[in-house]
Design a protein around this motif. Structure first.
Motif, PDB file in Angstrom:
ATOM      1  N   TRP A  70       0.855  -1.191   0.000  1.00 46.27           N
ATOM      2  CA  TRP A  70       0.000   0.000   0.000  1.00 46.27           C
ATOM      3  C   TRP A  70       0.884   1.232   0.000  1.00 46.27           C
ATOM      4  CZ3 TRP A  70      -5.203  -0.744  -0.493  1.00 46.27           C
ATOM      5  CH2 TRP A  70      -5.682  -2.032  -0.217  1.00 46.27           C
ATOM      6  N   TRP A  71       0.360   2.368  -0.462  1.00 44.45           N
ATOM      7  CA  TRP A  71       1.203   3.551  -0.561  1.00 44.45           C
ATOM      8  C   TRP A  71       0.387   4.837  -0.523  1.00 44.45           C
ATOM      9  CZ3 TRP A  71       0.130   6.658  -4.803  1.00 44.45           C
ATOM     10  CH2 TRP A  71      -0.550   6.060  -5.862  1.00 44.45           C
ATOM     11  N   ILE A  72       1.085   5.924  -0.217  1.00 46.02           N
ATOM     12  CA  ILE A  72       0.569   7.278  -0.413  1.00 46.02           C
ATOM     13  C   ILE A  72       1.615   8.048  -1.219  1.00 46.02           C
ATOM     14  CG2 ILE A  72      -0.897   7.373   1.649  1.00 46.02           C
ATOM     15  CD1 ILE A  72       1.387   8.960   3.028  1.00 46.02           C
ATOM     16  N   ALA A 115      -4.646  -5.667   7.291  1.00 42.97           N
ATOM     17  CA  ALA A 115      -4.159  -6.552   8.360  1.00 42.97           C
ATOM     18  C   ALA A 115      -4.865  -6.284   9.683  1.00 42.97           C
ATOM     19  CB  ALA A 115      -2.642  -6.416   8.513  1.00 42.97           C
ATOM     20  N   GLY A 116      -6.168  -6.027   9.605  1.00 42.01           N
ATOM     21  CA  GLY A 116      -6.968  -5.839  10.804  1.00 42.01           C
ATOM     22  C   GLY A 116      -7.025  -4.431  11.345  1.00 42.01           C
ATOM     23  N   PHE A 117      -6.350  -3.471  10.701  1.00 42.20           N
ATOM     24  CA  PHE A 117      -6.351  -2.073  11.124  1.00 42.20           C
ATOM     25  C   PHE A 117      -6.997  -1.211  10.042  1.00 42.20           C
ATOM     26  CE2 PHE A 117      -2.923  -3.990  13.488  1.00 42.20           C
ATOM     27  CZ  PHE A 117      -2.970  -3.365  14.736  1.00 42.20           C
ATOM     28  N   ARG A 118      -7.775  -0.233  10.471  1.00 46.43           N
ATOM     29  CA  ARG A 118      -8.332   0.746   9.534  1.00 46.43           C
ATOM     30  C   ARG A 118      -7.281   1.830   9.326  1.00 46.43           C
ATOM     31  NH1 ARG A 118     -13.358   2.621  12.838  1.00 46.43           N
ATOM     32  NH2 ARG A 118     -11.688   2.485  14.387  1.00 46.43           N
ATOM     33  N   ILE A 119      -6.738   1.905   8.123  1.00 43.72           N
ATOM     34  CA  ILE A 119      -5.687   2.882   7.821  1.00 43.72           C
ATOM     35  C   ILE A 119      -6.229   3.924   6.858  1.00 43.72           C
ATOM     36  CG2 ILE A 119      -3.376   3.231   6.899  1.00 43.72           C
ATOM     37  CD1 ILE A 119      -2.640   0.456   7.713  1.00 43.72           C
ATOM     38  N   VAL A 120      -5.985   5.189   7.177  1.00 46.45           N
ATOM     39  CA  VAL A 120      -6.377   6.293   6.302  1.00 46.45           C
ATOM     40  C   VAL A 120      -5.117   6.976   5.800  1.00 46.45           C
ATOM     41  CG1 VAL A 120      -6.606   7.937   8.223  1.00 46.45           C
ATOM     42  CG2 VAL A 120      -7.790   8.375   6.061  1.00 46.45           C
ATOM     43  N   GLY A 121      -5.122   7.379   4.531  1.00 43.57           N
ATOM     44  CA  GLY A 121      -3.950   7.995   3.937  1.00 43.57           C
ATOM     45  C   GLY A 121      -4.143   9.465   3.601  1.00 43.57           C
ATOM     46  N   LEU A 122      -3.083  10.232   3.791  1.00 45.50           N
ATOM     47  CA  LEU A 122      -3.053  11.642   3.387  1.00 45.50           C
ATOM     48  C   LEU A 122      -1.722  11.881   2.695  1.00 45.50           C
ATOM     49  CD1 LEU A 122      -4.417  14.476   3.464  1.00 45.50           C
ATOM     50  CD2 LEU A 122      -3.088  14.907   5.534  1.00 45.50           C
ATOM     51  N   GLY A 123      -1.735  11.804   1.364  1.00 46.97           N
ATOM     52  CA  GLY A 123      -0.527  12.036   0.597  1.00 46.97           C
ATOM     53  C   GLY A 123      -0.367  13.500   0.227  1.00 46.97           C
ATOM     54  N   GLY A 124       0.723  13.795  -0.468  1.00 47.84           N
ATOM     55  CA  GLY A 124       0.964  15.164  -0.919  1.00 47.84           C
ATOM     56  C   GLY A 124       1.471  16.069   0.185  1.00 47.84           C
ATOM     57  N   ILE A 125       1.507  17.367  -0.138  1.00 52.61           N
ATOM     58  CA  ILE A 125       2.046  18.360   0.796  1.00 52.61           C
ATOM     59  C   ILE A 125       1.153  19.598   0.826  1.00 52.61           C
ATOM     60  CG2 ILE A 125       4.457  17.625   0.578  1.00 52.61           C
ATOM     61  CD1 ILE A 125       4.812  20.008  -1.391  1.00 52.61           C
ATOM     62  N   PHE A 126       1.354  20.404   1.856  1.00 59.68           N
ATOM     63  CA  PHE A 126       0.706  21.706   1.917  1.00 59.68           C
ATOM     64  C   PHE A 126       1.485  22.664   1.024  1.00 59.68           C
ATOM     65  CE2 PHE A 126      -0.590  19.834   6.033  1.00 59.68           C
ATOM     66  CZ  PHE A 126      -1.958  19.903   5.850  1.00 59.68           C
ATOM     67  N   LEU A 127       0.760  23.297   0.122  1.00 66.37           N
ATOM     68  CA  LEU A 127       1.360  24.154  -0.904  1.00 66.37           C
ATOM     69  C   LEU A 127       0.815  25.566  -0.735  1.00 66.37           C
ATOM     70  CD1 LEU A 127       3.211  23.731  -3.442  1.00 66.37           C
ATOM     71  CD2 LEU A 127       1.099  23.509  -4.763  1.00 66.37           C
ATOM     72  N   LEU A 140     -14.848  10.422   8.706  1.00 64.96           N
ATOM     73  CA  LEU A 140     -14.526   8.997   8.708  1.00 64.96           C
ATOM     74  C   LEU A 140     -13.813   8.618  10.006  1.00 64.96           C
ATOM     75  CD1 LEU A 140     -13.177   8.752   5.047  1.00 64.96           C
ATOM     76  CD2 LEU A 140     -15.540   8.477   5.859  1.00 64.96           C
ATOM     77  N   LYS A 141     -13.673   7.330  10.253  1.00 60.57           N
ATOM     78  CA  LYS A 141     -12.969   6.831  11.433  1.00 60.57           C
ATOM     79  C   LYS A 141     -11.861   5.890  11.003  1.00 60.57           C
ATOM     80  CE  LYS A 141     -15.729   9.111  14.042  1.00 60.57           C
ATOM     81  NZ  LYS A 141     -15.247  10.404  14.587  1.00 60.57           N
ATOM     82  N   ALA A 142     -10.759   5.914  11.725  1.00 57.81           N
ATOM     83  CA  ALA A 142      -9.624   5.049  11.402  1.00 57.81           C
ATOM     84  C   ALA A 142      -8.798   4.800  12.659  1.00 57.81           C
ATOM     85  CB  ALA A 142      -8.762   5.683  10.312  1.00 57.81           C
ATOM     86  N   ASP A 143      -7.938   3.799  12.575  1.00 56.75           N
ATOM     87  CA  ASP A 143      -7.021   3.479  13.669  1.00 56.75           C
ATOM     88  C   ASP A 143      -5.655   4.124  13.466  1.00 56.75           C
ATOM     89  OD1 ASP A 143      -8.894   1.552  14.848  1.00 56.75           O
ATOM     90  OD2 ASP A 143      -8.406   0.305  13.103  1.00 56.75           O
ATOM     91  N   ILE A 144      -5.210   4.171  12.209  1.00 57.73           N
ATOM     92  CA  ILE A 144      -3.873   4.663  11.864  1.00 57.73           C
ATOM     93  C   ILE A 144      -3.989   5.680  10.733  1.00 57.73           C
ATOM     94  CG2 ILE A 144      -1.598   4.032  10.956  1.00 57.73           C
ATOM     95  CD1 ILE A 144      -2.058   1.220  12.129  1.00 57.73           C
ATOM     96  N   LEU A 145      -3.300   6.806  10.876  1.00 60.07           N
ATOM     97  CA  LEU A 145      -3.175   7.785   9.801  1.00 60.07           C
ATOM     98  C   LEU A 145      -1.762   7.710   9.259  1.00 60.07           C
ATOM     99  CD1 LEU A 145      -3.891  10.350   8.110  1.00 60.07           C
ATOM    100  CD2 LEU A 145      -3.252  11.713  10.113  1.00 60.07           C
ATOM    101  N   VAL A 146      -1.630   7.508   7.950  1.00 57.18           N
ATOM    102  CA  VAL A 146      -0.319   7.595   7.301  1.00 57.18           C
ATOM    103  C   VAL A 146      -0.323   8.855   6.434  1.00 57.18           C
ATOM    104  CG1 VAL A 146       0.217   5.139   7.380  1.00 57.18           C
ATOM    105  CG2 VAL A 146      -1.063   6.020   5.434  1.00 57.18           C
ATOM    106  N   SER A 147       0.667   9.687   6.621  1.00 54.21           N
ATOM    107  CA  SER A 147       0.723  10.962   5.905  1.00 54.21           C
ATOM    108  C   SER A 147       2.147  11.210   5.439  1.00 54.21           C
ATOM    109  CB  SER A 147       0.253  12.107   6.804  1.00 54.21           C
ATOM    110  OG  SER A 147       1.063  12.214   7.964  1.00 54.21           O
ATOM    111  N   HIS A 148       2.261  12.022   4.400  1.00 50.90           N
ATOM    112  CA  HIS A 148       3.598  12.448   3.988  1.00 50.90           C
ATOM    113  C   HIS A 148       4.035  13.610   4.874  1.00 50.90           C
ATOM    114  CE1 HIS A 148       7.000  12.275   1.366  1.00 50.90           C
ATOM    115  NE2 HIS A 148       6.894  13.551   1.034  1.00 50.90           N
ATOM    116  N   GLU A 149       3.167  14.595   5.039  1.00 50.80           N
ATOM    117  CA  GLU A 149       3.457  15.698   5.940  1.00 50.80           C
ATOM    118  C   GLU A 149       3.410  15.226   7.397  1.00 50.80           C
ATOM    119  OE1 GLU A 149       4.589  18.549   5.236  1.00 50.80           O
ATOM    120  OE2 GLU A 149       3.478  19.616   3.660  1.00 50.80           O
TER     121      GLU A 149
END
Length: 232
Positions: free
Chosen positions: A58-60, A93-105, A155-164
């Motif tokens: 998986w990726w962002i 893998a049993g976790f709700r993961i939410v992604g936030l890619g990119g950057i603040f511009l 939305l609801k999630a367990d883990i946030l993956v972000s670039h920033e």
């Protein structure tokens, strides 16, 4: 398997996927999540071909992934294009993961300043005065847009993956922590800033920065730092 190694989180590869491949071959996780900045000169699936049969991938996106049409195509038109977590919640893998890619511009939205544009349509319509066929440039595609960011809060999630990074880092943004709190997130993993660290922010949210070419597990423990395998 150590349950903390069910998911591994990979910091910015910048073209060097060997540490991630080595970590996956060593720990055989159920899934890996890549935190952006791939600098791809070949499609992503080619760079990860050695682990494709071992784990879910998986990726962002990061800011580097929009630098050239080639880098963009090798990610967003790769065979792994549907494995993007950006702006969505996926059970991994049993976790709700939410992604936030990119950057603040700055030309779009740079918190804590208010957004320059309500959404992409607002921006595009403003450009059509002199050009009826205007489209978002790669630079604008790399931006975090305020309306899309706000929509995630429902939305609801367990883990946030972000670039920033959130405000836990001196170069981070407090709004990322606000987003995590609104979504009831317990843990944030981020790349971009090339630093391994762990801390806790408001609402007892654990934050783990993952350095470039480093790999961390669910506890934020660094398993691979560059080409160095770190035994637990």
């Amino acid at each position: 398997m150590n349950p903390n190694n069910r998911i591994l989180f990979a910091g910015d590869p910048h073209g060097n996927f060997k540490p991630l491949v080595a970590a996956v071959q060593e720990y055989e996780p159920e899934a890996v999540v890549l935190l952006g900045d791939y600098d791809l000169d070949k499609p992503l699936e080619y760079c990860l071909r050695e682990i494709a049969d071992i784990t879910e991938i998986w990726w962002i996106p990061g800011n580097h992934d929009f630098e050239t049409p080639t880098k963009y195509k090798n990610l967003f038109h790769s065979a792994l294009a549907d494995k993007s977590l950006h702006l969505k919640v996926v059970e991994v893998a049993g976790f709700r993961i939410v992604g936030l890619g990119g950057i603040f511009l700055g030309r779009v939205w740079y918190p804590p300043m208010p957004p320059k544009w309500k959404d992409k349509a607002h921006y595009l319509n403003s450009q059509k005065i002199n050009n009826k066929s205007v489209e978002l440039s790669l630079k604008y595609k790399s931006a975090i847009w305020h309306d899309e960011f706000q929509a995630l809060k429902a939305l609801k999630a367990d883990i946030l993956v972000s670039h920033e990074a959130p405000g836990s880092h001196r170069h981070g943004f407090h709004v990322v922590g606000d987003l995590a709190a609104a979504m009831n997130v317990k843990t944030i993993f981020h790349g971009h800033l090339h630093e391994n660290y762990s801390t806790v922010i408001k609402r007892h949210i654990h934050v783990h920065g993952v350095a470039n070419t480093a790999v961390a597990n669910l506890r934020g423990n660094t398993l691979m730092n560059g080409n160095e395998l770190i035994t637990e």
